[in-house]
Design an enzyme around this catalytic site. Structure first.
Site, mmCIF file in Angstrom:
data_model
loop_
_atom_site.group_PDB
_atom_site.id
_atom_site.type_symbol
_atom_site.label_atom_id
_atom_site.label_comp_id
_atom_site.label_asym_id
_atom_site.label_seq_id
_atom_site.Cartn_x
_atom_site.Cartn_y
_atom_site.Cartn_z
ATOM 1 N N CYS A 241 13.515 42.698 -29.531
ATOM 2 C CA CYS A 241 12.243 42.237 -30.481
ATOM 3 C C CYS A 241 11.008 42.441 -29.260
ATOM 4 O O CYS A 241 9.816 42.590 -29.628
ATOM 5 C CB CYS A 241 12.241 40.863 -30.957
ATOM 6 S SG CYS A 241 12.453 39.718 -29.671
ATOM 7 N N CYS B 113 15.393 33.875 -31.077
ATOM 8 C CA CYS B 113 14.218 33.136 -30.448
ATOM 9 C C CYS B 113 14.519 31.838 -29.677
ATOM 10 O O CYS B 113 14.164 31.745 -28.624
ATOM 11 C CB CYS B 113 13.269 33.092 -31.454
ATOM 12 S SG CYS B 113 12.935 34.358 -32.479
HETATM 13 FE FE1 FES Z 1 12.556 37.735 -30.824
HETATM 14 FE FE2 FES Z 1 11.301 35.846 -31.746
HETATM 15 S S1 FES Z 1 11.675 37.683 -32.833
HETATM 16 S S2 FES Z 1 12.175 35.973 -29.831
#
Ligand code: FES
Length: 149
Positions: A36, A105
């Site tokens: 991400c 996350c």
């Molecule tokens: Fe990867 Fe939140 S989308 S840390």
């Protein structure tokens, strides 16, 4: 598609606690998730084995900010031993849950704290093998399942 975030997640995202930098930190850790692209940096001020202060900088999604905020709240004022045991699952529970696609996350928040603690140990000339092994396995796994087993 709208995500189903708890009130606590929204609260910590809108008004995150412990944001910032500790200039004379005793331990600094930075981790990122390659998929991400989010990055978290944690700063620890430790006195007599207690986390006196903790601050974070997170460049990431709402859940990354909310989990950093909650994770720092959970370890502030606690002994280092307690911070070492903090799991992403405990952070998720304290936030009243996270959507499944956002659990990574919380893993990043756990890993950021572990990285800062590893740096703290390193500065004392101590290699904490268990901690290093945990960090080496990456920010992809969720501790919740194995802890409950
Ligand atoms: Fe990867 Fe939140 S989308 S840390």
């Amino acid at each position: 598609m709208a995500m189903d975030y708890s009130e606590k997640v929204m609260e910590h995202f809108a008004h995150p606690h412990n944001v910032g930098v500790i200039e004379d930190a005793d331990g600094v850790g930075e981790v990122g998730n390659a998929k991400c692209g989010d990055i978290m940096k944690m700063y620890l001020k430790i006195r007599d084995g207690v986390i006196e202060d903790v601050k974070f900088q997170t460049f990431g999604c709402a859940s990354a900010i909310a989990t950093s905020s909650m994770a720092t709240d959970l370890i502030k004022g606690k002994p280092v031993e307690d911070a070492l045991k903090l799991t992403n699952q405990a952070v998720v529970e304290a936030l009243d849950g996270l959507p499944a696609v956002k659990v990574h996350c919380s893993v990043l928040a756990e890993q950021a704290i572990k990285a800062a603690l590893a740096d703290y140990y390193k500065r004392q000339g101590i290699e904490n093998e268990e901690l290093n092994a945990c960090l080496a396995c990456g920010a992809e796994h969720d501790h919740g399942a194995e802890d409950e087993a």
